[in-house]
Scaffold this motif. Structure first.
Motif, PDB file in Angstrom:
ATOM      1  N   UNK A 126       0.832  -1.211   0.000  1.00  0.00           N
ATOM      2  CA  UNK A 126       0.000   0.000   0.000  1.00  0.00           C
ATOM      3  C   UNK A 126       0.863   1.256   0.000  1.00  0.00           C
ATOM      4  N   UNK A 127       1.887   1.232  -0.830  1.00  0.00           N
ATOM      5  CA  UNK A 127       2.812   2.370  -0.899  1.00  0.00           C
ATOM      6  C   UNK A 127       2.478   3.234  -2.106  1.00  0.00           C
ATOM      7  N   UNK A 169      10.180  10.135  -6.170  1.00  0.00           N
ATOM      8  CA  UNK A 169      11.523   9.669  -6.566  1.00  0.00           C
ATOM      9  C   UNK A 169      11.672   9.472  -8.069  1.00  0.00           C
ATOM     10  N   UNK A 170      10.600   9.075  -8.768  1.00  0.00           N
ATOM     11  CA  UNK A 170      10.738   8.792 -10.199  1.00  0.00           C
ATOM     12  C   UNK A 170      10.819  10.079 -11.030  1.00  0.00           C
ATOM     13  N   UNK A 171      10.682  11.233 -10.372  1.00  0.00           N
ATOM     14  CA  UNK A 171      10.890  12.488 -11.094  1.00  0.00           C
ATOM     15  C   UNK A 171      12.323  12.568 -11.621  1.00  0.00           C
ATOM     16  N   UNK A 222      -1.619   3.378  -7.383  1.00  0.00           N
ATOM     17  CA  UNK A 222      -0.333   3.833  -6.855  1.00  0.00           C
ATOM     18  C   UNK A 222       0.726   2.736  -6.967  1.00  0.00           C
ATOM     19  N   UNK A 223       0.364   1.517  -6.579  1.00  0.00           N
ATOM     20  CA  UNK A 223       1.320   0.404  -6.701  1.00  0.00           C
ATOM     21  C   UNK A 223       1.648   0.148  -8.168  1.00  0.00           C
ATOM     22  N   UNK A 224       0.628   0.244  -9.010  1.00  0.00           N
ATOM     23  CA  UNK A 224       0.855   0.000 -10.446  1.00  0.00           C
ATOM     24  C   UNK A 224       1.819   1.036 -11.020  1.00  0.00           C
ATOM     25  N   UNK A 225       1.745   2.251 -10.495  1.00  0.00           N
ATOM     26  CA  UNK A 225       2.670   3.298 -10.946  1.00  0.00           C
ATOM     27  C   UNK A 225       4.114   2.948 -10.580  1.00  0.00           C
ATOM     28  N   UNK A 226       4.317   2.484  -9.367  1.00  0.00           N
ATOM     29  CA  UNK A 226       5.661   2.067  -8.938  1.00  0.00           C
ATOM     30  C   UNK A 226       6.163   0.936  -9.837  1.00  0.00           C
TER      31      UNK A 226
END
Lengths: 357, 357
Positions: free
Chosen positions: B179-180, B279-281, B311-315
């Protein structure tokens, strides 16, 4: 659906309860003086059969359309109401009253209690939905109006109209219930509980007697509004309109503006009323509403996570179980609950077609 | 997945920054004294290769499992961590530190500033995710640990582990991100903004110097927690657990309990850090994380509307675009974001299987 809208309009006031003709409230309280602020647009027909009642939401007011001098600053539902618009003032006589318990010209907690000469504050009696409707009815009597062609209301506005359908079957011939509910969820109530805690825990709340101390619980009221606003807009809508960078300053702006125009006591009174609203808990309610054979149009918005489609579907199911056929449309809109104040494709067209039947 | 759990455990403390070995923060600040509260469970293997780091969420603490004397009151992740449990203490040496900026034994805004002898309060420097990771790393050095078998964290805990993956590739061999998120939405930030406004507008906040005045901004902190709690649980979960009638008193109970255990300054510091996390910026971040070839398990819950599956899918998408294969499971659970602390079917089993590879 065209035209330049209404021009200059004015808010008027009517006294609808006096010591000789007090308003006896559902919960047992009595109000010996009730004044209502209202606006009207269009002309009452000789047969008095073209009335459209507009019922506003929690923090709305009587100024639904037109302007008060600055044509650039127009009423909150100006794009719905006006000549040639969905609520066509060339055809209808539109009445929009400020609600009982509010703070925009109609009697509420910030009004003077005639018994004490000071603001009611925490002594303002508990209200139920039927009390708000009773004030609407008295205003229409004052205006010489009997049967109402249609009522149109969003959110708490729609809830007032629903209450009226069950309370006085037949009086309201048509009702447009937009983004309304017949029963708040635990989540809905939770957000209101947080807002109330913010207000009542503000030291300037002073046990509700803030007016006597010349202060307002501005900090709490601001937090309450910032929070409420988040629940009015969908997550996608917040992203599109304000973005990650803009959201915090936007909420502060919203909160500060709200403090200047709204009373904390009204916020408490009206959110508590909303918490209790549950008309279908009485099995006779739906039957009475159906007996009046009104035409009902329920409209919900797919991104509304406050009173979304499941809430409208609940109203429809209860009324249909009592034998009434109800029309229900879900409109695609990215703006959440606030959509009822905006103009997603298809919405105003539905209202226009329904009123023209 | 069986067993009676850990017995008595104790919280220990380590000093990981001193004037001779200060912690230089990402944002430019310097902390000359950093103390970390932590707990460990199980035994470090002779090869020092069985370490599982548990990273906690916003308001968690080092006491993840076992008890401090009363076997009925157990750590916040006690059903996940213990002998025979998903994080098996018969096999792993589990380390759970309280995070930097917190208030449960690790240096944070309520700690004494050695430069002034009084609480940091508003002078506590801004933190970034990398600063929290730096303290984890120093604690592991203190414990003589090099490579970490796995990190397991929920919400902000998972975000710390994600940060570490990109910051020191290869050190963390496996990461369970529950759930991050790698980027808060406008809505996420909006709710945090309201919470912060409630705290900072409380007159007892005293510009952040409340400790010196012997007060705490309890009213604001209570409102902040009531609000946050609503966003941690799904609407259906609130209905099932508390219902329409119970929700208000439940939120008050939650808010009051929180004021007794959490510091307002920590709440401000950590929510601001969360707002900024992205962070992915930096395009190099995902590449660095992938270069370490960690095994990553992302877990999300279908009813989580705070840091849900998107959100998890984005990570996952960002890491996979950099060439890393990531496992992602959405777990069905009615409890919203709070699910990471609970035990919906399949969740602990996934963690257990992943750690046993």
């Amino acid at each position: 659906m065209s035209g330049s809208g209404l021009g200059l309009v004015t808010t008027r006031h009517a006294v609808v309860a006096t010591p000789q003709h007090p308003l006896r409230l559902v919960g047992g309280g009595v109000l010996e003086h009730v004044e209502v602020a209202y606006e009207t647009y269009g002309e009452l027909s000789p047969a008095r059969d073209n009335v459209v009642l507009v019922a506003h939401a929690l923090t709305g007011d009587a100024h639904a359309a037109g302007h008060h001098g600055d044509p650039a600053r127009r009423g909150w539902w100006d794009d719905l109401i006006g000549p040639g618009r969905a609520v066509d003032t060339d055809r209808f006589f539109v009445v929009c009253p400020n609600l009982l318990g509010g703070c925009r010209g109609t009697t509420g907690p910030s009004s003077t209690d005639p018994a004490t000469g000071r603001a009611y504050g925490p002594d303002f009696p508990d209200l139920e939905m039927g009390d708000l409707v009773a004030v609407h009815r008295r205003l229409l009597e004052h205006l010489g109006v009997g049967t109402v062609h249609a009522g149109v209301g969003g959110s708490l506005g729609g809830m007032q109209l629903l209450q009226w359908l069950g309370e006085e079957p037949g009086r309201l011939r048509r009702a447009v219930l937009v983004a309304a509910t017949a029963r708040l969820t635990a989540e809905n109530r939770g957000f209101s509980a947080v807002a109330r805690e913010a207000i009542t825990s503000d030291p300037d709340y002073r046990g509700g007697r803030y007016a006597e101390h010349g202060v307002v619980p501005a900090r709490g009221l601001k937090v309450a509004r910032m929070l409420a606003h988040l629940t009015y807009v969908s997550a996608a809508g917040l992203e599109t309109k304000y973005g990650r960078e803009g959201i915090e300053s936007y909420l502060h702006h919203q909160g500060d503006a709200f403090v200047r125009r709204f009373d904390a006591g009204s916020y408490l009174t009206l959110t508590r009323l909303l918490d209790r609203f549950d008309p279908f808990a009485d099995p006779a309610f739906a039957k009475a509403a159906a007996a009046g054979e009104p035409e009902v149009l329920a409209i919900s918005f797919d991104s509304d996570w406050r009173f979304g489609t499941d809430h409208s579907a609940h109203i429809v199911a209860e009324l249909e179980a009592a034998g009434l056929v109800v029309e229900h449309h879900e409109i695609a809109s990215p703006w959440g609950h606030d959509s009822f104040l905006l103009r997603p494709p298809g919405y105003h067209e539905l209202v226009a077609a329904f009123l023209q039947r």
